[in-house]
Structure formats: C-alpha cells, structure tokens
Write a protein that holds these residues in place. Structure first.
Motif, mmCIF file in Angstrom:
data_model
loop_
_atom_site.group_PDB
_atom_site.id
_atom_site.type_symbol
_atom_site.label_atom_id
_atom_site.label_comp_id
_atom_site.label_asym_id
_atom_site.label_seq_id
_atom_site.Cartn_x
_atom_site.Cartn_y
_atom_site.Cartn_z
ATOM 1 N N TYR A 1 44.959 37.701 33.164
ATOM 2 C CA TYR A 1 44.994 36.272 32.848
ATOM 3 C C TYR A 1 46.385 35.674 33.006
ATOM 4 O O TYR A 1 46.522 34.478 33.169
ATOM 5 C CB TYR A 1 44.468 36.009 31.436
ATOM 6 N N GLU A 2 47.421 36.505 32.966
ATOM 7 C CA GLU A 2 48.780 36.021 33.163
ATOM 8 C C GLU A 2 49.041 35.665 34.628
ATOM 9 O O GLU A 2 49.993 34.959 34.933
ATOM 10 C CB GLU A 2 49.788 37.072 32.718
ATOM 11 N N TYR A 3 48.199 36.170 35.544
ATOM 12 C CA TYR A 3 48.446 36.026 36.976
ATOM 13 C C TYR A 3 47.337 35.303 37.732
ATOM 14 O O TYR A 3 47.594 34.648 38.732
ATOM 15 C CB TYR A 3 48.646 37.412 37.608
ATOM 16 N N ASP B 1 37.693 35.635 35.876
ATOM 17 C CA ASP B 1 36.307 35.181 35.997
ATOM 18 C C ASP B 1 36.092 34.448 37.321
ATOM 19 O O ASP B 1 35.102 34.681 38.022
ATOM 20 C CB ASP B 1 35.921 34.282 34.824
ATOM 21 N N ALA B 2 37.025 33.575 37.672
ATOM 22 C CA ALA B 2 36.920 32.844 38.937
ATOM 23 C C ALA B 2 37.035 33.799 40.123
ATOM 24 O O ALA B 2 36.312 33.662 41.106
ATOM 25 C CB ALA B 2 38.004 31.771 39.012
ATOM 26 N N LEU B 3 37.930 34.777 40.026
ATOM 27 C CA LEU B 3 38.082 35.761 41.093
ATOM 28 C C LEU B 3 36.778 36.516 41.328
ATOM 29 O O LEU B 3 36.321 36.648 42.466
ATOM 30 C CB LEU B 3 39.211 36.739 40.753
ATOM 31 N N GLU B 4 36.161 36.993 40.257
ATOM 32 C CA GLU B 4 34.890 37.708 40.392
ATOM 33 C C GLU B 4 33.815 36.814 41.001
ATOM 34 O O GLU B 4 33.047 37.254 41.856
ATOM 35 C CB GLU B 4 34.432 38.261 39.045
ATOM 36 N N GLU B 5 33.755 35.556 40.570
ATOM 37 C CA GLU B 5 32.748 34.639 41.111
ATOM 38 C C GLU B 5 32.942 34.410 42.605
ATOM 39 O O GLU B 5 31.974 34.400 43.374
ATOM 40 C CB GLU B 5 32.796 33.302 40.363
ATOM 41 N N ILE B 6 34.189 34.246 43.033
ATOM 42 C CA ILE B 6 34.471 34.036 44.460
ATOM 43 C C ILE B 6 34.054 35.250 45.276
ATOM 44 O O ILE B 6 33.390 35.129 46.305
ATOM 45 C CB ILE B 6 35.974 33.726 44.674
ATOM 46 N N ILE B 7 34.448 36.437 44.831
ATOM 47 C CA ILE B 7 34.142 37.656 45.579
ATOM 48 C C ILE B 7 32.637 37.908 45.615
ATOM 49 O O ILE B 7 32.065 38.215 46.663
ATOM 50 C CB ILE B 7 34.896 38.865 44.987
ATOM 51 N N GLU C 1 39.224 37.059 51.573
ATOM 52 C CA GLU C 1 40.080 37.845 50.718
ATOM 53 C C GLU C 1 40.927 36.899 49.893
ATOM 54 O O GLU C 1 41.288 35.815 50.343
ATOM 55 C CB GLU C 1 40.930 38.849 51.499
ATOM 56 N N VAL C 2 41.187 37.323 48.664
ATOM 57 C CA VAL C 2 41.999 36.547 47.743
ATOM 58 C C VAL C 2 43.279 37.343 47.528
ATOM 59 O O VAL C 2 43.236 38.538 47.272
ATOM 60 C CB VAL C 2 41.269 36.335 46.395
ATOM 61 N N ARG C 3 44.420 36.655 47.655
ATOM 62 C CA ARG C 3 45.721 37.305 47.486
ATOM 63 C C ARG C 3 46.496 36.630 46.363
ATOM 64 O O ARG C 3 46.504 35.411 46.249
ATOM 65 C CB ARG C 3 46.536 37.233 48.773
ATOM 66 N N PHE C 4 47.165 37.455 45.564
ATOM 67 C CA PHE C 4 48.041 36.968 44.508
ATOM 68 C C PHE C 4 49.039 38.066 44.194
ATOM 69 O O PHE C 4 48.861 39.215 44.604
ATOM 70 C CB PHE C 4 47.242 36.552 43.259
ATOM 71 N N TYR D 1 54.127 42.864 43.262
ATOM 72 C CA TYR D 1 53.147 43.526 44.115
ATOM 73 C C TYR D 1 52.157 42.488 44.628
ATOM 74 O O TYR D 1 51.727 41.605 43.884
ATOM 75 C CB TYR D 1 52.387 44.619 43.352
ATOM 76 N N LEU D 2 51.784 42.612 45.885
ATOM 77 C CA LEU D 2 50.775 41.735 46.474
ATOM 78 C C LEU D 2 49.423 42.407 46.299
ATOM 79 O O LEU D 2 49.227 43.546 46.725
ATOM 80 C CB LEU D 2 51.063 41.508 47.963
ATOM 81 N N VAL D 3 48.508 41.714 45.650
ATOM 82 C CA VAL D 3 47.165 42.234 45.402
ATOM 83 C C VAL D 3 46.212 41.477 46.315
ATOM 84 O O VAL D 3 46.209 40.251 46.340
ATOM 85 C CB VAL D 3 46.752 42.034 43.928
ATOM 86 N N THR D 4 45.421 42.219 47.078
ATOM 87 C CA THR D 4 44.417 41.626 47.963
ATOM 88 C C THR D 4 43.050 42.134 47.533
ATOM 89 O O THR D 4 42.843 43.337 47.416
ATOM 90 C CB THR D 4 44.680 42.024 49.433
ATOM 91 N N VAL D 5 42.137 41.207 47.280
ATOM 92 C CA VAL D 5 40.769 41.552 46.912
ATOM 93 C C VAL D 5 39.864 40.970 47.986
ATOM 94 O O VAL D 5 39.896 39.772 48.244
ATOM 95 C CB VAL D 5 40.387 40.998 45.527
ATOM 96 N N ARG D 6 39.082 41.834 48.613
ATOM 97 C CA ARG D 6 38.216 41.409 49.713
ATOM 98 C C ARG D 6 36.759 41.333 49.273
ATOM 99 O O ARG D 6 36.337 41.989 48.333
ATOM 100 C CB ARG D 6 38.344 42.388 50.885
ATOM 101 N N SER D 7 35.989 40.566 50.027
ATOM 102 C CA SER D 7 34.577 40.376 49.704
ATOM 103 C C SER D 7 33.741 41.642 49.909
ATOM 104 O O SER D 7 32.603 41.689 49.476
ATOM 105 C CB SER D 7 33.987 39.229 50.524
ATOM 106 N N ASP D 8 34.314 42.669 50.528
ATOM 107 C CA ASP D 8 33.600 43.949 50.637
ATOM 108 C C ASP D 8 33.944 44.862 49.459
ATOM 109 O O ASP D 8 33.715 46.060 49.503
ATOM 110 C CB ASP D 8 33.895 44.638 51.972
#
Length: 126
Positions: A65-67, A71-77, A88-91, A96-103
């Motif tokens: 939640y600090e970054y 909840d929104a990230l999970e909904e998008i993916i 993919e969502v990056r933050f 560190y660069l975190v990338t979360v992809r739809s796969d």
C-alpha cells in the motif's frame, strides 16, 4: 552469458553488459498459477520481493500500500487475463522495478549502473 535488462518502457537482451544508468537487471521472477481458486498476485509480489530486497533492521513485512494499490493491481491483471489481452504494470519499490504481467508473471529488476550515476568507476576485482 547474456544479461536481461529493461527500462521503464521496454526490454532488451544485452550480451556486453549495461550501458545506461536507467537500466534494470532481472534478479527474480515468479509465475503464479492462474488455475488457483484466486491467484494471489499480492502475496506473490511480496514473497519474491522479500527474497530479493535486504530488509532494514527489524523489518519483517512489506506493505504494498505504500507503493501501489494492491486491490486495483489485482483487478487490472485479472481483467486483462480474462480478456486475453497482454498488459504489464510497472512500479518501483525501494529502487527495484516490479513488473506484473497479465500472464501472472512477476519480474523483479535491480537498478544497474549506479556507479555511473555518481561518476565513480567500479574497481576491478582479482
């Protein structure tokens, strides 16, 4: 050996090493089972980050939640995965660069070239 690197807007494979201070090197990845009753994206991110990031003294947890809004990230993916669209969502979290992809793949990248940022040249090791 090749080094997989990325920037905020893309990725590349570089056989010679880093050349830009704005690049990140892949240090960890995790794929979450999309067939699970509810894929745990947030838990997966925290798990892989805690394996990579050296926590400060006394730190035992990491609050996303600090970054980012988890909840929104999970909904998008989840929405993207159900529609078979690739996103993919990056933050960043503590540099560190975190990338979360739809796969349901989570990639953690560490910044490279920090010596170049300060103008210092890394010392060779024997």
């Amino acid at each position: 050996m090749t080094l997989e690197t990325t920037t905020w807007f893309g990725s590349a494979v570089d056989a010679s090493g880093p050349s830009l201070s704005s690049q990140y090197a892949l240090v960890a990845s995790k794929t979450i089972d999309p067939e699970a009753s509810r894929p745990e994206i947030v838990t997966g991110i925290v798990d892989v980050l805690m394996d990579v990031i050296e926590p400060t003294v006394g730190q035992t947890t990491l609050s996303l939640y600090e970054y980012v809004n988890p909840d929104a990230l999970e909904e998008i993916i989840e929405a993207s995965a159900s529609k078979k669209s690739d996103i993919e969502v990056r933050f960043t979290i503590e540099d560190y660069l975190v990338t979360v992809r739809s796969d349901y793949t989570i990639l953690i990248y560490k910044p490279i070239g920090t010596q170049r940022d300060t103008g210092k040249t890394p010392c060779p090791t024997s």
